[in-house]
Design a protein around this motif. Sequence first.
Motif, PDB file in Angstrom:
ATOM      1  N   GLN A 139      73.457  30.662 -91.649  1.00 37.07           N
ATOM      2  CA  GLN A 139      73.321  29.105 -91.424  1.00 37.07           C
ATOM      3  C   GLN A 139      74.639  28.548 -91.641  1.00 37.07           C
ATOM      4  OE1 GLN A 139      70.345  26.862 -94.079  1.00 37.07           O
ATOM      5  NE2 GLN A 139      68.645  27.777 -92.464  1.00 37.07           N
ATOM      6  N   ARG A 140      75.430  29.111 -92.496  1.00 31.08           N
ATOM      7  CA  ARG A 140      76.937  28.489 -92.693  1.00 31.08           C
ATOM      8  C   ARG A 140      77.641  29.162 -91.934  1.00 31.08           C
ATOM      9  NH1 ARG A 140      80.090  24.538 -93.859  1.00 31.08           N
ATOM     10  NH2 ARG A 140      81.935  25.100 -94.822  1.00 31.08           N
ATOM     11  N   ARG A 168      75.984  20.494 -93.202  1.00 35.76           N
ATOM     12  CA  ARG A 168      75.361  20.975 -91.949  1.00 35.76           C
ATOM     13  C   ARG A 168      76.006  20.360 -90.736  1.00 35.76           C
ATOM     14  NH1 ARG A 168      69.042  22.993 -92.416  1.00 35.76           N
ATOM     15  NH2 ARG A 168      69.397  24.568 -94.168  1.00 35.76           N
ATOM     16  N   LEU A 176      81.606  29.244 -98.618  1.00 32.43           N
ATOM     17  CA  LEU A 176      80.264  29.606 -98.094  1.00 32.43           C
ATOM     18  C   LEU A 176      79.384  28.629 -98.914  1.00 32.43           C
ATOM     19  CD1 LEU A 176      78.084  31.521 -96.891  1.00 32.43           C
ATOM     20  CD2 LEU A 176      78.156  32.886 -98.885  1.00 32.43           C
ATOM     21  N   ASP A 177      79.792  28.208 -99.851  1.00 29.92           N
ATOM     22  CA  ASP A 177      78.528  27.386-100.830  1.00 29.92           C
ATOM     23  C   ASP A 177      78.794  25.998-100.416  1.00 29.92           C
ATOM     24  OD1 ASP A 177      81.241  27.129-101.643  1.00 29.92           O
ATOM     25  OD2 ASP A 177      80.501  27.399-103.892  1.00 29.92           O
ATOM     26  N   SER A 178      79.567  25.555 -99.503  1.00 31.68           N
ATOM     27  CA  SER A 178      79.766  24.073 -98.987  1.00 31.68           C
ATOM     28  C   SER A 178      78.406  23.596 -98.470  1.00 31.68           C
ATOM     29  CB  SER A 178      80.932  23.818 -98.083  1.00 31.68           C
ATOM     30  OG  SER A 178      82.011  24.122 -98.615  1.00 31.68           O
ATOM     31  N   GLN A 179      77.716  22.528 -99.002  1.00 25.06           N
ATOM     32  CA  GLN A 179      76.451  22.173 -98.784  1.00 25.06           C
ATOM     33  C   GLN A 179      76.565  21.152 -97.629  1.00 25.06           C
ATOM     34  OE1 GLN A 179      73.573  23.592 -99.846  1.00 25.06           O
ATOM     35  NE2 GLN A 179      74.915  24.863-101.108  1.00 25.06           N
TER      36      GLN A 179
END
Length: 642
Positions: free
Chosen positions: A147-148, A96, A91-94
């Motif tokens: 968003q993720r 897009r 989930l915390d993969s920055q």
Amino acid sequence: MLVLGKIGVGKSATINSIFGEEKTSIHAFEPATSVVKEITGTLDGVKLRIIDTPGLRSSAMEQGANRKVLASIKQYMKKCPPDVVVYVDRLDSQTRDLNDLPLLRSITNSLGSSIWKNAVVALTHAASAPPDGPSGSPLSYEVFVAQRSHVVQQSIAQAVGDLRMMNPSLMNPVCLVENHPSCRKNRDGHKVLPNGQTWRPQLLLLCYSIKVLSEASSLSKPQDPFDHRKLFGFRVRSPPLPYLLSWLLQSRSHPKLSADQGGENGDSDIDVDDLSDSDQEDDEDEYDKLPPFKALRKAQLAKLDKEQRKAYFEEYDYRVKLLQKKQWGEELRRMRELKKGKPAVDEYGNTGEDVDQETGGPASVPVPLPDMVLPPSFDGDNPAFRYRFLEPTSQFLARPVLDTHGWDHDCGYDGVNVEHSLAIASQFPAAVSVQLTKDKKEFNIHLDSSVSAKHGENGSTMAGFDIQNVGKQLAYVFRGETKFKNLKKNKTAAGFSVTFLGENIATGLKLEDHIVVGKRLVLVGSTGTVRSKGDSAYGANLEMRLRGADFPIDQDQSTLGLSLVKWRGDLALGANFQSQLSIGRNSKVAVRAGLNNKMSGQITVRTSSSDQLQIALTGLLPIVMAIYKSIKPRVSDNYSMY
């Protein structure tokens, strides 16, 4: 259950969290799983078999190594096919963008697109703090998760194909996972996410539901293999047969050759043989016998009183109408002579052929004069400026599409329409029309093309190809029609259509009859049917057109239409009325009304005027209606005005 994912996203840790004990080894900095292995256990009385797989790499340069791992997974799946596939990511993969697209495409190509049918997306590290948003303040947890999740779902959709994008509600479900031992727990010992939910029961319930739905689907259609296009909305609805039927029953005119190509450039509903010259000759004689008439200027009209101005305009309009009738009579005679194969003679005695009138031999070839030399500066008195123009070379007719009810654009133009007419092999007239419209949400295209061939003097055949939007899909229509004149004032047409809408094919047949009663009344009746996959729709239309006494000089006419459609046992009846009238010299009114058997309908009144005072009075009508509704609110509750 098959667990797939990239290296270091927590696949093995998720398996341990599901069982509540350490079933496989994990490592914080190195890959812990190197080969495909099976992990079994019992959870709440349910036996689980989970296939743990080595981590995959997202780089496009490392897809060769991924294919080797996926090949071993595919061999294991042949021995033990999984009921549910869990695709694990963080989930915390920055990010897009679509950096994982090469990896997802490798999974799809190696294991097949059906691997995503019963897939669940698990996002680990769900207790991570949301990042900062564009404004500098941290995002809310719900927005961060949404968003993720959208990025991962969109990447999977791109890997499978754009058909999934047509129905976003059928994308793979997303479940949040947190495997850290310091994660907050509830009284039952389940790990709790920042939104207050426990992820382990939700993930198991989601997997159980997918397995039950998969078994129910296989029992209902055991012989039908899985096609991912059905899942993504390619064939989730039957074709709208009533819409296709109404489109088929529309009356269409066959393309004709233009006058310069040796054809008739007249109205398709007007037969030159049915029109006599007696009325036209009387009008022409009456116009020629009129005394001279001098048009007045605005300053001279201002000096006239009301009665004189009225008499002047009545005389002026009368002369203009007689002149138009004279010109129309000359056009009819020219069309008859062209139809009989004779050279058309204009009012000056010219035949229009390259023949010398005195000697009878070939006429001399005209030679164009050279261009006039332009002076160095503009001079309004020089004829070279006043009479020079550039003749357009393009034969395409382009015009904007005006949406009178649109609110998206200030100018009201929502698209463009391009039309073109041509003659194939100088004897088969063809017409092509393309209309493109675009607003903030939708893009629509409509193509209408047709070509016709004459069969003697009383028959013609037309073939066409159309493209139009039906919902969010494109319908491709092949149609054909043959029209013949069996009586002097009766035309009969028979046609067919084949429509391709997704994987659905709809075929239709129609029969149409066109009768002219006198010079003012036209009756058009049509009936037909459309069929697709055992489903049929039947319909019939009846239309009566009453033209004005001076048609086509005046465009006043009224139309009354009746329609009947039967589909799936339901009978729909409809009636519509259209009328266009001229009021005075500068105003026109168009009225349209419709009503169906469910007692719903619409009334539309449109006016156009060149008089500024009348336009201002028309603009006051909505204000008056608003004041009336505010005074009597009960009336506005029962009736509405569109």
